[in-house]
Design a protein around this motif. Sequence first.
Motif: not given
Length: 132
Positions: A6-27
């Motif tokens: 299911x698609x999820x809306x997040x209260x963060x900018x696309x840049x913040x989400x991208x940076x979070x997901x490319x820092x793999x320790x965040x998974x």
Amino acid sequence: MHIEATKKQVAKSDKEVFEFLTDIKNFETLMPDNIDKFEVLDENTFKFALKGMPEIVLRLKEQNPNDKVVLGAASDKLPFTLTANITSLGENESEVALSFEGQFNAMMAMMIKSPITNFMETLSTNMDKIGQ
């Protein structure tokens, strides 16, 4: 086999989400409660195990800034990808669509479809934890 969470809306900018997901320790933050193991192997690779399931090693395969992050299986035995498509909905809001794509025989697909679907939904739900 193709599975979409299911698609999820997040209260963060696309840049913040991208940076979070490319820092793999965040998974680790996004993992389900029944995680048995999570280990960062290098800056692009981590392995995890859910209770009762084999270890899975994921590697960052592709990234398009603020738009898409693709993780793939590090092993060729079970080839699959986990893709996060990020869409900006405004300055401080974005939408994340997770999808899973894998090549499995019919028996394997039948066995793993339900656990993977549940896993994907949990990752999507836990997107709320980005930046907390």
